[in-house]
Design a protein around this motif. Structure first.
Motif, PDB file in Angstrom:
ATOM      1  N   HIS A 174      -2.993   5.850 -10.509  1.00  0.00           N
ATOM      2  CA  HIS A 174      -2.878   4.925  -9.606  1.00  0.00           C
ATOM      3  C   HIS A 174      -1.517   4.702  -9.116  1.00  0.00           C
ATOM      4  CE1 HIS A 174      -6.823   3.611 -11.000  1.00  0.00           C
ATOM      5  NE2 HIS A 174      -6.440   3.867 -12.281  1.00  0.00           N
TER       6      HIS A 174
ATOM      7  N   ARG B 100       0.839  -1.099   0.023  1.00  0.00           N
ATOM      8  CA  ARG B 100       0.047   0.117  -0.133  1.00  0.00           C
ATOM      9  C   ARG B 100       0.851   1.333  -0.031  1.00  0.00           C
ATOM     10  NH1 ARG B 100      -5.439   1.111   0.673  1.00  0.00           N
ATOM     11  NH2 ARG B 100      -5.980   2.911   1.713  1.00  0.00           N
TER      12      ARG B 100
ATOM     13  N   ARG C 144       2.624  -1.852 -10.046  1.00  0.00           N
ATOM     14  CA  ARG C 144       1.559  -1.198  -9.550  1.00  0.00           C
ATOM     15  C   ARG C 144       0.496  -1.495 -10.715  1.00  0.00           C
ATOM     16  NH1 ARG C 144       0.463   0.667  -5.163  1.00  0.00           N
ATOM     17  NH2 ARG C 144      -0.992   2.262  -6.253  1.00  0.00           N
ATOM     18  N   ARG C 145       0.705  -2.547 -11.457  1.00  0.00           N
ATOM     19  CA  ARG C 145      -0.515  -2.846 -12.317  1.00  0.00           C
ATOM     20  C   ARG C 145      -1.164  -1.845 -13.010  1.00  0.00           C
ATOM     21  NH1 ARG C 145      -0.827  -5.859  -7.611  1.00  0.00           N
ATOM     22  NH2 ARG C 145      -0.759  -8.098  -7.886  1.00  0.00           N
ATOM     23  N   ILE C 146       0.052  -1.123 -13.872  1.00  0.00           N
ATOM     24  CA  ILE C 146      -0.447   0.150 -14.732  1.00  0.00           C
ATOM     25  C   ILE C 146       0.027  -0.349 -15.934  1.00  0.00           C
ATOM     26  CG2 ILE C 146      -0.235   2.514 -15.091  1.00  0.00           C
ATOM     27  CD1 ILE C 146       0.611   2.919 -12.175  1.00  0.00           C
TER      28      ILE C 146
ATOM     29  N   MET D 117      -3.201   9.928  -7.743  1.00  0.00           N
ATOM     30  CA  MET D 117      -4.117   9.216  -7.260  1.00  0.00           C
ATOM     31  C   MET D 117      -4.738   8.426  -8.832  1.00  0.00           C
ATOM     32  SD  MET D 117      -5.161   8.085  -4.217  1.00  0.00           S
ATOM     33  CE  MET D 117      -6.995   7.653  -4.475  1.00  0.00           C
ATOM     34  N   GLN D 118      -5.296   9.544  -9.455  1.00  0.00           N
ATOM     35  CA  GLN D 118      -5.714   9.459 -10.988  1.00  0.00           C
ATOM     36  C   GLN D 118      -4.949   8.397 -11.746  1.00  0.00           C
ATOM     37  OE1 GLN D 118      -6.351  12.914 -12.654  1.00  0.00           O
ATOM     38  NE2 GLN D 118      -8.268  13.528 -11.236  1.00  0.00           N
TER      39      GLN D 118
ATOM     40  N   ASP E  49      -2.238   4.681  -3.428  1.00  0.00           N
ATOM     41  CA  ASP E  49      -3.352   3.827  -3.068  1.00  0.00           C
ATOM     42  C   ASP E  49      -4.526   5.061  -2.463  1.00  0.00           C
ATOM     43  OD1 ASP E  49      -2.953   1.183  -4.237  1.00  0.00           O
ATOM     44  OD2 ASP E  49      -1.164   1.525  -2.700  1.00  0.00           O
TER      45      ASP E  49
END
Length: 626
Positions: A279, A167, A246-248, A276-277, A282
């Motif tokens: 990602h 996190r 970060r799975r982006i 935040m936008q 968190d």
């Protein structure tokens, strides 16, 4: 009988001598009792430190707050670190192996429930070392323990560590700045021309640009092309890792970094909301909200019911560290760290001296307990002869039947590659900066400069080399040809040795040499390294080669220290600092500053080793990105 008092010069000298002797004895006694007091204090506090080990309470959070630069080896001596720590000041350096060791021990420690990573004050670190620490965080998470990262703001190096957390939290007023890489340098030709100083550069290698700032007022096209290539590969590796953690989508992350100015303007400068936008984080949280979240997750309260139960990484490391003592004669792996510029002669820990680093390798080879050797390299190079001294010791170690592996850190280029090439196997991180196989030499002359002052140099000599390197005279073209011949031979030796070590032809290595810099991933494609991986993988490989069990000790071979240095090292690292902190004692600031000033060296980099009349040949790379 009446006594007659002596008068005159001789009795005065005699009395003065007695007085000086008395003062000398007083000083000796004061020093003796001071040392005795330090020894007794070390023993008493050492016992207290062992007792404190039991005070690591269940449910504690390991707080990692690296302050300063991430390094392979301290360049500050133990006394200086002890004084700084006792004063409550940061030493400005964090040793990678200490940080990784603490994380790995905490992973198996039932008293540690999680890690809180606070990377705000990490001021400098190379990508390869960040990868090593990140891998340790991943191992910690693999034990089912969470990692939480929080910062007021993240730069891209700090964020690379934070991305390994379960996190990632950010202060509502903060930002995540992924800016990319750059390599800008100052160019001095215009200034040198105004001063009337002539710079003569002798080099081999189309891309060998380390000395270009002295002969050009801009970067050459070849230098720009090469820099764009390796920096582009490093940045792609960075984005790939962050995107995966970060799975982006990779292309989305790349687009976001390239369009950052427009995106920040579009959200009215609210960089936290933009993070935040995208990602990248968190949640947004203040420090107070962070504490509430940890308490809500079941972390017990801290002292007097405040904050949360925690232990600093530095204290945890000192209480749980297990060093290999001289009585332990089990066969094991020796590790020699080669970090910094390579210069001739003797150098202290944290620097590379041709004689001193060679002596460490020789010491490791001659030790009966050494069954394998790891050379950890983090160096942009330096003096050719000093690098050759180290390479020869690596070759002799292999001839002695001891497996040798090189683990390349952030940079192992030019002379850093020279000392690596004869290892049995070379590991590099994908983001390691390596290659730069090339040679150069510099010479300054200033006849025009002194001419502006109305001064001229004239005289006679007995031969073409007599006075040839007098800076007040112009460079003789014949001497210039001689120096270039020396540089050419140096390049030939460099490429030939690499070709022999890497089992390739001279022409093959020459095609990828020419002073060109490569990333670790590119170096693997060109056969300059054998595998991608960090120090953990290098140690595992050489352990297998030496047929050693997983429990075989790892010994860092470093320059021997005197009694006071050993005491200062142990005290500064743990017990004394803890005891003084708990008692509210601090050393006076002037003592810390005095110690720093007394040990400060007015170094001028590699050129401080230069000697008149002696050609200095360098294999050096100006290749650390910003």
């Amino acid at each position: 009988m009446m006594q007659v008092r002596e008068r005159g010069f001789i009795p005065f000298v005699r009395q003065l001598g007695r007085g000086i002797n008395a003062v000398r004895l007083v000083i000796i006694n004061l020093v003796f009792f001071a040392v005795l007091a330090v020894v007794l204090l070390a023993l008493l506090v050492g016992v207290a430190a062992h007792r404190q080990a039991a005070t690591i309470l269940n449910g504690s959070v390991l707080v990692i707050k690296p302050e300063g630069e991430l390094v392979e080896q301290y360049s500050l001596d133990p006394l200086q670190r002890a004084l700084s720590s006792a004063q409550g000041q940061t030493t400005g350096q964090i040793q990678v192996r200490d940080l990784i060791g603490a994380i790995d021990r905490a992973a198996n420690d039932p008293r540690i429930s999680r890690i809180l990573l606070l990377p705000d004050d990490l001021s400098a670190a190379g990508f390869a070392n960040l990868q090593e620490v990140g891998a340790a965080l991943d191992r910690f998470r693999g034990h089912g323990k969470p990692v939480i990262a929080w910062a007021a703001s993240y730069d891209q190096r700090q964020y690379l560590l934070a991305a390994h957390a379960d996190r990632v939290l950010l202060d509502p007023q903060g930002s995540v700045m992924l800016t990319g890489l750059s390599n800008y340098r100052l160019y001095y030709k215009g200034l040198l021309d105004k001063l009337g100083i002539d710079v003569h550069l002798f080099r081999v290698g189309q891309y060998k640009s380390a000395a270009e700032p002295f002969i050009l007022d801009h970067a050459s096209d070849a230098a720009k092309a090469a820099d764009s290539d390796w920096m582009g590969d490093l940045w792609t590796s960075y984005l790939q890792q962050v995107a995966g953690l970060r799975r982006i989508p990779l292309e989305q992350l790349r687009k976001d970094t390239e369009q950052a100015p427009e995106q920040i303007s579009a959200v009215g400068g609210d960089t936290a909301r933009l993070a935040m936008q995208g990602h990248l984080v968190d949640a947004l949280a203040t420090q107070q909200e962070l504490v509430k979240q940890l308490r809500a997750q079941g972390v017990p309260a801290g002292r007097q019911g405040k904050s949360f139960r925690q232990i600093r990484m530095e204290r945890y490391a000192s209480l749980t560290r297990h060093s290999v003592g001289p009585a332990d004669q089990r066969p094991g792996i020796a590790v020699v760290v080669a970090e910094g510029d390579i210069v001739g002669g003797e150098e202290a820990a944290g620097k590379i001296g041709g004689e001193s680093t060679a002596a460490l390798i020789r010491r490791a080879r001659e030790a009966k307990t050494t069954k394998a050797l790891v050379l950890r390299v983090n160096s942009p190079g330096g003096e050719v002869f000093a690098a050759e001294q180290i390479r020869r010791e690596i070759e002799l170690t292999r001839q002695a039947g001891i497996p040798v592996v090189v683990s390349m850190g952030d940079v192992a280029a030019s002379g850093g590659y020279w000392i690596s090439m004869n290892a049995q196997r070379i590991f590099a991180d994908p983001t390691t900066i390596t290659g730069s196989i090339g040679i150069f030499g510099l010479y300054y002359s200033a006849p025009a400069a002194i001419g502006k002052l109305g001064v001229a140099s004239d005289g006679v000599s007995t031969g073409p080399l007599a006075g040839a390197f007098d800076v007040t005279r112009p460079l003789d073209p014949r001497v210039g040809q001689m120096v270039q011949a020396i540089i050419n031979r140096g390049y030939f030796d460099f490429v030939s040795r690499v070709a022999l070590a890497r089992h390739q032809s001279y022409q093959q290595i020459d095609g990828i040499a020419q002073g060109r810099v490569w990333s670790g991933r590119e170096a693997l494609q060109h056969g300059l390294v054998d595998a991608l991986g960090g120090q953990t993988q290098a140690i595992a490989w050489v352990r297998q080669q030496a047929h050693l069990p997983a429990t075989a000790p790892l010994r860092y071979i470093e320059a021997p220290r005197g009694l006071m240095q050993r005491l200062a090292g142990s005290l500064g690292d743990d017990a004394l600092v803890l005891a003084m902190d708990s008692s509210g004692w601090h050393l006076p600031g002037w003592l810390v500053q005095l110690n720093r000033l007394s040990r400060a060296a007015p170094g001028l980099g590699l050129l401080e080793q230069a000697r008149a009349g002696r050609p200095n040949v360098y294999a050096y790379c100006q290749c650390q990105p910003q």
